[in-house]
Design a protein around this motif. Sequence first.
Motif, PDB file in Angstrom:
ATOM      1  N   ALA A  16       0.819  -1.213   0.000  1.00  0.00           N
ATOM      2  CA  ALA A  16       0.000   0.000   0.000  1.00  0.00           C
ATOM      3  C   ALA A  16       0.854   1.264   0.000  1.00  0.00           C
ATOM      4  N   ASN A  17       1.945   1.244   0.732  1.00  0.00           N
ATOM      5  CA  ASN A  17       2.817   2.409   0.833  1.00  0.00           C
ATOM      6  C   ASN A  17       3.483   2.713  -0.510  1.00  0.00           C
ATOM      7  N   TYR A  18       4.078   1.692  -1.113  1.00  0.00           N
ATOM      8  CA  TYR A  18       4.738   1.894  -2.410  1.00  0.00           C
ATOM      9  C   TYR A  18       3.705   2.132  -3.510  1.00  0.00           C
ATOM     10  N   GLY A  19       2.534   1.495  -3.388  1.00  0.00           N
ATOM     11  CA  GLY A  19       1.471   1.737  -4.359  1.00  0.00           C
ATOM     12  C   GLY A  19       1.053   3.188  -4.396  1.00  0.00           C
ATOM     13  N   MET A  20       0.994   3.828  -3.235  1.00  0.00           N
ATOM     14  CA  MET A  20       0.689   5.254  -3.174  1.00  0.00           C
ATOM     15  C   MET A  20       1.777   6.059  -3.885  1.00  0.00           C
ATOM     16  N   TYR A  21       3.026   5.712  -3.632  1.00  0.00           N
ATOM     17  CA  TYR A  21       4.154   6.392  -4.269  1.00  0.00           C
ATOM     18  C   TYR A  21       4.059   6.304  -5.794  1.00  0.00           C
ATOM     19  N   LYS A  22       3.751   5.101  -6.310  1.00  0.00           N
ATOM     20  CA  LYS A  22       3.633   4.901  -7.756  1.00  0.00           C
ATOM     21  C   LYS A  22       2.469   5.699  -8.326  1.00  0.00           C
ATOM     22  N   ALA A  23       1.345   5.694  -7.630  1.00  0.00           N
ATOM     23  CA  ALA A  23       0.160   6.410  -8.118  1.00  0.00           C
ATOM     24  C   ALA A  23       0.414   7.907  -8.190  1.00  0.00           C
ATOM     25  N   ILE A  24       1.058   8.452  -7.164  1.00  0.00           N
ATOM     26  CA  ILE A  24       1.350   9.890  -7.143  1.00  0.00           C
ATOM     27  C   ILE A  24       2.263  10.256  -8.314  1.00  0.00           C
TER      28      ILE A  24
END
Length: 392
Positions: free
Chosen positions: A94-102
């Motif tokens: 979830a943490n890295y997924g947020m980074y990728k989405a941003i």
Amino acid sequence: MQLLHVINSMSPLSGGTSQAIRNIIPNLESLNVKNDVVCLDAAGQDYGVRDNFNIYKIGKGKTSYQYSPVLVDWFQKKLQYYDVVVVHGIWQYANYGMYKAIKKIKKSQAKLPKVIIMPHGMLDPYFQKATDRKWKALRNEIVWRLTEKKAINAADAVFFTCEEELNLARTTFRGYKPKLAINVGIGIPNPPEETAEMRAAFKQLSPSVPNNYWLFLSRIHPKKGIDLLIAAYNNLCLKTRNIPDLVIAGPANSAYAEEMIAMARDNSKIHFIGMLSGKAKWGAFYGCQAYLLPSHQENFGIAIVEAMACKKPVLITKNINIWREIKADNCGWVLEELTVTAVEQQLQEIAALPVAKLKQKGVQAKQTFEDKFNVRNQSKIFVSTLNNIIKA
């Protein structure tokens, strides 16, 4: 303010972080903050509790890391509707997924929310040094270099629940360079007022326990230092007769719990009473003389603060990250060392204190709860800090 909480699971069985979210949301709502939660639970999962806020359950990811391209797609579609996103916990996708989405949203020039990461103790160096976590420590080192470092350093801020957690996070991994690191605190609601029904509920589950007892209420797990507590208490009982009984409340359906029960088998003053909840739990807190948790590591320790809120002094260790607050206010005892001898000596000192002194410490414990750990007050700090970040 539109706020999105991101967490791996909102199941109450997943640990204290989901409860922390449930604690804070009603108070945030009273401060005109609208809250949603997105998690990787199955769409039909029943938590067994009623939540008065919206939870998007988008389905489990792959492997224990919870890899989920669906989550990144969800972020890309929904983040534009939020002012702030708070990612609770690290070490999962979830943490890295947020980074990728941003990163993807930035390319489209769409509206971006501020991104906050709350590790909730997961950057504590204990997890990299504990002898029983060598494989997990190696895994974390790899994940840190590949994903977590990027996500944390790219976030608008990293929020911590106490000063000790903030300080320790700086010592764990190389390349840790957050834009902002802020102690916003954390809290729990006021406990229910003491009632006769609470005492009766506790007594019904533990009829052999006298009125004079110390309480350990937590998981029965090696991290909690319960083996040291039992050994120290056994030693003290051989030297001193008139000491409170020891009540151990926690799930006893594990091999380790059976070992602990065997350690206490010859001491009739030690009572294993199983897991407590509801009125029986509050009856146990209100009825004890002191709460004991000689843990090897805790970030916050909800049960510690619950005991304080019930006017009970607490025995903890320097491995519990709220030790500074407790020591500064003299509302308990903080072990410098975690050994059988150190625990025994501290228990002996507690046993020798007059009841009036114990009650005085308990009154101060309640005041410390109100000043530093009441979720109502901490929510105001949380919102004020978010507003400052949005305006920056």
